[in-house]
Design a protein around this motif. Structure first.
Motif, PDB file in Angstrom:
ATOM      1  N   LEU A  50       0.828  -1.212   0.000  1.00  0.00           N
ATOM      2  CA  LEU A  50       0.000   0.000   0.000  1.00  0.00           C
ATOM      3  C   LEU A  50       0.860   1.257   0.000  1.00  0.00           C
ATOM      4  O   LEU A  50       0.537   2.243  -0.670  1.00  0.00           O
ATOM      5  CB  LEU A  50      -0.917   0.009   1.215  1.00  0.00           C
ATOM      6  CG  LEU A  50      -2.163  -0.855   1.147  1.00  0.00           C
ATOM      7  CD1 LEU A  50      -2.911  -0.800   2.471  1.00  0.00           C
ATOM      8  CD2 LEU A  50      -3.062  -0.406   0.024  1.00  0.00           C
ATOM      9  N   ALA A  51       1.951   1.236   0.758  1.00  0.00           N
ATOM     10  CA  ALA A  51       2.832   2.405   0.818  1.00  0.00           C
ATOM     11  C   ALA A  51       3.503   2.650  -0.526  1.00  0.00           C
ATOM     12  O   ALA A  51       3.700   3.811  -0.919  1.00  0.00           O
ATOM     13  CB  ALA A  51       3.884   2.219   1.906  1.00  0.00           C
ATOM     14  N   GLN A  52       3.856   1.603  -1.227  1.00  0.00           N
ATOM     15  CA  GLN A  52       4.480   1.772  -2.532  1.00  0.00           C
ATOM     16  C   GLN A  52       3.497   2.317  -3.565  1.00  0.00           C
ATOM     17  O   GLN A  52       3.869   3.087  -4.438  1.00  0.00           O
ATOM     18  CB  GLN A  52       5.055   0.444  -3.030  1.00  0.00           C
ATOM     19  CG  GLN A  52       6.290   0.013  -2.307  1.00  0.00           C
ATOM     20  CD  GLN A  52       6.752  -1.367  -2.766  1.00  0.00           C
ATOM     21  OE1 GLN A  52       6.032  -2.092  -3.438  1.00  0.00           O
ATOM     22  NE2 GLN A  52       7.966  -1.732  -2.369  1.00  0.00           N
ATOM     23  N   MET A  53       2.229   1.920  -3.439  1.00  0.00           N
ATOM     24  CA  MET A  53       1.232   2.352  -4.417  1.00  0.00           C
ATOM     25  C   MET A  53       0.754   3.778  -4.164  1.00  0.00           C
ATOM     26  O   MET A  53       0.271   4.431  -5.089  1.00  0.00           O
ATOM     27  CB  MET A  53       0.028   1.410  -4.398  1.00  0.00           C
ATOM     28  CG  MET A  53       0.357   0.045  -4.944  1.00  0.00           C
ATOM     29  SD  MET A  53      -1.059  -1.071  -5.153  1.00  0.00           S
ATOM     30  CE  MET A  53      -2.139  -0.724  -3.808  1.00  0.00           C
ATOM     31  N   SER A  54       0.887   4.271  -2.945  1.00  0.00           N
ATOM     32  CA  SER A  54       0.385   5.611  -2.650  1.00  0.00           C
ATOM     33  C   SER A  54       1.347   6.675  -3.194  1.00  0.00           C
ATOM     34  O   SER A  54       2.523   6.431  -3.402  1.00  0.00           O
ATOM     35  CB  SER A  54       0.192   5.799  -1.152  1.00  0.00           C
ATOM     36  OG  SER A  54       1.426   5.940  -0.522  1.00  0.00           O
ATOM     37  N   THR A  55       0.805   7.843  -3.356  1.00  0.00           N
ATOM     38  CA  THR A  55       1.625   8.940  -3.875  1.00  0.00           C
ATOM     39  C   THR A  55       2.191   9.815  -2.756  1.00  0.00           C
ATOM     40  O   THR A  55       3.034  10.661  -3.021  1.00  0.00           O
ATOM     41  CB  THR A  55       0.800   9.826  -4.820  1.00  0.00           C
ATOM     42  OG1 THR A  55      -0.348  10.315  -4.116  1.00  0.00           O
ATOM     43  CG2 THR A  55       0.354   9.041  -6.040  1.00  0.00           C
ATOM     44  N   SER A  56       1.733   9.610  -1.545  1.00  0.00           N
ATOM     45  CA  SER A  56       2.233  10.436  -0.439  1.00  0.00           C
ATOM     46  C   SER A  56       3.624   9.979  -0.026  1.00  0.00           C
ATOM     47  O   SER A  56       4.020   8.831  -0.240  1.00  0.00           O
ATOM     48  CB  SER A  56       1.273  10.384   0.748  1.00  0.00           C
ATOM     49  OG  SER A  56       1.190   9.076   1.232  1.00  0.00           O
ATOM     50  N   LYS A  57       4.339  10.873   0.584  1.00  0.00           N
ATOM     51  CA  LYS A  57       5.731  10.609   0.935  1.00  0.00           C
ATOM     52  C   LYS A  57       5.882  10.075   2.360  1.00  0.00           C
ATOM     53  O   LYS A  57       6.810   9.327   2.652  1.00  0.00           O
ATOM     54  CB  LYS A  57       6.531  11.900   0.780  1.00  0.00           C
ATOM     55  CG  LYS A  57       8.011  11.713   0.901  1.00  0.00           C
ATOM     56  CD  LYS A  57       8.743  13.000   0.597  1.00  0.00           C
ATOM     57  CE  LYS A  57      10.225  12.796   0.748  1.00  0.00           C
ATOM     58  NZ  LYS A  57      10.973  13.999   0.467  1.00  0.00           N
ATOM     59  N   TRP A  58       4.947  10.433   3.266  1.00  0.00           N
ATOM     60  CA  TRP A  58       5.113  10.091   4.671  1.00  0.00           C
ATOM     61  C   TRP A  58       5.072   8.588   4.909  1.00  0.00           C
ATOM     62  O   TRP A  58       5.810   8.077   5.759  1.00  0.00           O
ATOM     63  CB  TRP A  58       4.072  10.798   5.534  1.00  0.00           C
ATOM     64  CG  TRP A  58       2.660  10.392   5.249  1.00  0.00           C
ATOM     65  CD1 TRP A  58       1.796  10.966   4.374  1.00  0.00           C
ATOM     66  CD2 TRP A  58       1.955   9.309   5.843  1.00  0.00           C
ATOM     67  NE1 TRP A  58       0.592  10.321   4.376  1.00  0.00           N
ATOM     68  CE2 TRP A  58       0.662   9.287   5.287  1.00  0.00           C
ATOM     69  CE3 TRP A  58       2.280   8.352   6.787  1.00  0.00           C
ATOM     70  CZ2 TRP A  58      -0.292   8.347   5.635  1.00  0.00           C
ATOM     71  CZ3 TRP A  58       1.316   7.413   7.136  1.00  0.00           C
ATOM     72  CH2 TRP A  58       0.058   7.421   6.568  1.00  0.00           C
ATOM     73  N   ASP A  59       4.237   7.850   4.160  1.00  0.00           N
ATOM     74  CA  ASP A  59       4.189   6.412   4.380  1.00  0.00           C
ATOM     75  C   ASP A  59       5.456   5.725   3.871  1.00  0.00           C
ATOM     76  O   ASP A  59       5.913   4.745   4.456  1.00  0.00           O
ATOM     77  CB  ASP A  59       2.934   5.800   3.779  1.00  0.00           C
ATOM     78  CG  ASP A  59       2.779   6.102   2.303  1.00  0.00           C
ATOM     79  OD1 ASP A  59       3.583   6.878   1.770  1.00  0.00           O
ATOM     80  OD2 ASP A  59       1.846   5.567   1.691  1.00  0.00           O
ATOM     81  N   ASP A  60       6.045   6.255   2.813  1.00  0.00           N
ATOM     82  CA  ASP A  60       7.320   5.716   2.331  1.00  0.00           C
ATOM     83  C   ASP A  60       8.429   5.925   3.364  1.00  0.00           C
ATOM     84  O   ASP A  60       9.269   5.051   3.560  1.00  0.00           O
ATOM     85  CB  ASP A  60       7.712   6.368   1.011  1.00  0.00           C
ATOM     86  CG  ASP A  60       6.733   6.052  -0.106  1.00  0.00           C
ATOM     87  OD1 ASP A  60       6.097   4.979  -0.044  1.00  0.00           O
ATOM     88  OD2 ASP A  60       6.591   6.889  -1.022  1.00  0.00           O
ATOM     89  N   VAL A  61       8.409   7.075   4.029  1.00  0.00           N
ATOM     90  CA  VAL A  61       9.412   7.354   5.057  1.00  0.00           C
ATOM     91  C   VAL A  61       9.209   6.434   6.257  1.00  0.00           C
ATOM     92  O   VAL A  61      10.178   5.922   6.832  1.00  0.00           O
ATOM     93  CB  VAL A  61       9.362   8.844   5.474  1.00  0.00           C
ATOM     94  CG1 VAL A  61      10.273   9.115   6.653  1.00  0.00           C
ATOM     95  CG2 VAL A  61       9.747   9.722   4.307  1.00  0.00           C
ATOM     96  N   LEU A  62       7.948   6.191   6.631  1.00  0.00           N
ATOM     97  CA  LEU A  62       7.685   5.267   7.742  1.00  0.00           C
ATOM     98  C   LEU A  62       8.126   3.841   7.405  1.00  0.00           C
ATOM     99  O   LEU A  62       8.669   3.140   8.264  1.00  0.00           O
ATOM    100  CB  LEU A  62       6.196   5.284   8.105  1.00  0.00           C
ATOM    101  CG  LEU A  62       5.676   6.540   8.782  1.00  0.00           C
ATOM    102  CD1 LEU A  62       4.171   6.450   8.985  1.00  0.00           C
ATOM    103  CD2 LEU A  62       6.373   6.773  10.105  1.00  0.00           C
TER     104      LEU A  62
END
Length: 151
Positions: A50-62
């Protein structure tokens, strides 16, 4: 577990109480391991996808700072907290001892998660402010909060 102990005692087995306690520990360890496996292999893989598919940056950092990996360690702790009274209904001392160990473990995981959240927050904040000097107030704030958190 009471029914198992009664069945062992009716079968004439001498150490039915010890056998029941040993089986309780084994079953509890297996259930905790199963919850750890489910949390790490299935739920964590789903969260990473899900984090890879989202466009937001905060979940990738988490994900990068392994915050969700550390949160997944709570699954066996929850199972231990709920399962100990079930597997050891006639042993309140064992339940109390496992509860204390579990409390220590939950605190340890909470500290690890908070460190990870703080590092992720710092990375997310500082990624937008890359041209700041090394000793900027924001960097000092994050370092001092880590020091306060560790003491």
């Amino acid at each position: 577990m009471d029914a198992l102990q009664q069945w062992l005692e009716s079968a004439g087995i001498k150490y039915a109480n010890l056998i029941t306690l040993a089986l309780g520990f084994i079953f509890l360890i297996v259930v905790c391991y199963a919850s750890h496996f489910i949390a790490r292999r299935i739920l964590l893989a789903w969260i990473h996808r899900l984090a890879q598919m989202s466009t937001s940056k905060w979940d990738d950092v988490l994900v990068e700072h392994k915050t969700f990996d550390r949160v997944a360690h709570l699954a066996p702790a929850v199972v231990l907290q709920v399962g100990a009274p079930f597997f050891f209904p006639n042993s309140p001392d064992i339940v109390a001892f496992l509860g204390r160990l579990n409390d220590f473990y939950i605190i340890w995981v909470a500290v690890a998660v908070s460190f990870s959240l703080l590092n992720a927050t710092a990375a997310l904040y500082l990624s937008g402010h890359q041209n700041q000097p090394k000793s900027s107030p924001s960097k000092l704030l994050f370092r001092s909060s880590r020091l306060l958190q560790s003491s």
